[in-house]
Design a protein around this motif. Sequence first.
Motif, PDB file in Angstrom:
ATOM      1  N   ALA A  84       0.832  -1.209   0.000  1.00  0.00           N
ATOM      2  CA  ALA A  84       0.000   0.000   0.000  1.00  0.00           C
ATOM      3  C   ALA A  84       0.865   1.257   0.000  1.00  0.00           C
ATOM      4  N   ALA A  85       1.908   1.267   0.817  1.00  0.00           N
ATOM      5  CA  ALA A  85       2.781   2.442   0.885  1.00  0.00           C
ATOM      6  C   ALA A  85       3.494   2.680  -0.438  1.00  0.00           C
ATOM      7  N   SER A  86       3.883   1.615  -1.104  1.00  0.00           N
ATOM      8  CA  SER A  86       4.627   1.756  -2.363  1.00  0.00           C
ATOM      9  C   SER A  86       3.759   2.259  -3.503  1.00  0.00           C
ATOM     10  N   LEU A  87       2.440   2.185  -3.334  1.00  0.00           N
ATOM     11  CA  LEU A  87       1.522   2.574  -4.402  1.00  0.00           C
ATOM     12  C   LEU A  87       0.738   3.850  -4.110  1.00  0.00           C
ATOM     13  N   ARG A  88       1.048   4.547  -3.047  1.00  0.00           N
ATOM     14  CA  ARG A  88       0.272   5.747  -2.682  1.00  0.00           C
ATOM     15  C   ARG A  88       0.242   6.793  -3.789  1.00  0.00           C
ATOM     16  N   ASP A  89       1.285   6.851  -4.609  1.00  0.00           N
ATOM     17  CA  ASP A  89       1.309   7.867  -5.659  1.00  0.00           C
ATOM     18  C   ASP A  89       0.294   7.604  -6.768  1.00  0.00           C
ATOM     19  N   VAL A  90      -0.272   6.409  -6.822  1.00  0.00           N
ATOM     20  CA  VAL A  90      -1.244   6.113  -7.884  1.00  0.00           C
ATOM     21  C   VAL A  90      -2.634   6.662  -7.571  1.00  0.00           C
ATOM     22  N   ILE A  91      -2.804   7.217  -6.395  1.00  0.00           N
ATOM     23  CA  ILE A  91      -4.091   7.812  -6.022  1.00  0.00           C
ATOM     24  C   ILE A  91      -4.503   8.885  -7.031  1.00  0.00           C
ATOM     25  N   VAL A  92      -3.522   9.512  -7.667  1.00  0.00           N
ATOM     26  CA  VAL A  92      -3.834  10.551  -8.660  1.00  0.00           C
ATOM     27  C   VAL A  92      -4.627  10.008  -9.849  1.00  0.00           C
ATOM     28  N   LEU A  93      -4.691   8.699 -10.000  1.00  0.00           N
ATOM     29  CA  LEU A  93      -5.473   8.100 -11.084  1.00  0.00           C
ATOM     30  C   LEU A  93      -6.979   8.156 -10.830  1.00  0.00           C
ATOM     31  N   THR A  94      -7.386   8.275  -9.590  1.00  0.00           N
ATOM     32  CA  THR A  94      -8.814   8.179  -9.243  1.00  0.00           C
ATOM     33  C   THR A  94      -9.722   9.056 -10.104  1.00  0.00           C
ATOM     34  N   PRO A  95      -9.432  10.324 -10.309  1.00  0.00           N
ATOM     35  CA  PRO A  95     -10.356  11.151 -11.107  1.00  0.00           C
ATOM     36  C   PRO A  95     -10.550  10.669 -12.546  1.00  0.00           C
ATOM     37  N   TYR A  96      -9.585   9.937 -13.066  1.00  0.00           N
ATOM     38  CA  TYR A  96      -9.704   9.461 -14.438  1.00  0.00           C
ATOM     39  C   TYR A  96     -10.764   8.356 -14.578  1.00  0.00           C
ATOM     40  N   ARG A 122       0.925   0.484 -14.839  1.00  0.00           N
ATOM     41  CA  ARG A 122       1.929  -0.589 -14.938  1.00  0.00           C
ATOM     42  C   ARG A 122       2.583  -0.850 -13.581  1.00  0.00           C
ATOM     43  N   LYS A 123       2.803   0.211 -12.826  1.00  0.00           N
ATOM     44  CA  LYS A 123       3.393   0.080 -11.496  1.00  0.00           C
ATOM     45  C   LYS A 123       2.476  -0.742 -10.583  1.00  0.00           C
ATOM     46  N   VAL A 124       1.179  -0.458 -10.649  1.00  0.00           N
ATOM     47  CA  VAL A 124       0.223  -1.225  -9.842  1.00  0.00           C
ATOM     48  C   VAL A 124       0.238  -2.679 -10.279  1.00  0.00           C
ATOM     49  N   ARG A 125       0.194  -2.915 -11.582  1.00  0.00           N
ATOM     50  CA  ARG A 125       0.214  -4.293 -12.106  1.00  0.00           C
ATOM     51  C   ARG A 125       1.435  -5.037 -11.577  1.00  0.00           C
ATOM     52  N   ALA A 126       2.607  -4.449 -11.701  1.00  0.00           N
ATOM     53  CA  ALA A 126       3.831  -5.122 -11.273  1.00  0.00           C
ATOM     54  C   ALA A 126       3.808  -5.425  -9.774  1.00  0.00           C
ATOM     55  N   ALA A 127       3.377  -4.464  -8.987  1.00  0.00           N
ATOM     56  CA  ALA A 127       3.358  -4.652  -7.527  1.00  0.00           C
ATOM     57  C   ALA A 127       2.369  -5.730  -7.113  1.00  0.00           C
ATOM     58  N   VAL A 128       1.192  -5.699  -7.717  1.00  0.00           N
ATOM     59  CA  VAL A 128       0.164  -6.678  -7.367  1.00  0.00           C
ATOM     60  C   VAL A 128       0.586  -8.079  -7.811  1.00  0.00           C
ATOM     61  N   LEU A 129       1.067  -8.201  -9.030  1.00  0.00           N
ATOM     62  CA  LEU A 129       1.495  -9.522  -9.498  1.00  0.00           C
ATOM     63  C   LEU A 129       2.626 -10.084  -8.651  1.00  0.00           C
ATOM     64  N   ALA A 130       3.544  -9.232  -8.218  1.00  0.00           N
ATOM     65  CA  ALA A 130       4.620  -9.689  -7.339  1.00  0.00           C
ATOM     66  C   ALA A 130       4.068 -10.147  -5.980  1.00  0.00           C
ATOM     67  N   ALA A 131       3.028  -9.470  -5.513  1.00  0.00           N
ATOM     68  CA  ALA A 131       2.436  -9.813  -4.209  1.00  0.00           C
ATOM     69  C   ALA A 131       1.590 -11.082  -4.271  1.00  0.00           C
ATOM     70  N   LEU A 132       1.094 -11.383  -5.452  1.00  0.00           N
ATOM     71  CA  LEU A 132       0.267 -12.588  -5.585  1.00  0.00           C
ATOM     72  C   LEU A 132       1.162 -13.812  -5.691  1.00  0.00           C
TER      73      LEU A 132
END
Length: 132
Positions: A84-96, A122-132
């Motif tokens: 969660a901490a590593s992905l906080r910067d992706v919050i800016v995607l929400t309005p899209y 892509r960052k979210v994809r990589a992080a999630v796939l690594a976590a799975l």
Amino acid sequence: MTPPEEVKNKLVAEWLTKADSDMNAAEHLMAAGAPFANIVAFHSQQAAEKYLKAFLTSRQVAFPKTHDLEELLDLAETSDPNLAASLRDVIVLTPYGVELRYPGDRPDATIDEARQVVELARKVRAAVLAAL
């Protein structure tokens, strides 16, 4: 009766399939350039959202029907604070995910924004796939 772990894994796979579809659409349209910046941004947000929902499903964390990535990351934090901490910067995607779809809610995405949001997805994809 299907074992619970099998049901969970099937749902995770379905979320990943939908996320991959949005990610592929964003990347394909990105290659086409500026006329599709809004659609690229929308599909990037949708991909990120669905990857996060796949992660939450894998951890059996219930989530509401929402496009709010901050809310999803807050839920992810309960089972994987580092992710969660590593992905906080992706919050800016929400309005899209919502605002960009309707006139007057926000300015159209630029091609530079589209490039940036694809990278965030892509960052979210990589992080999630690594976590799975």
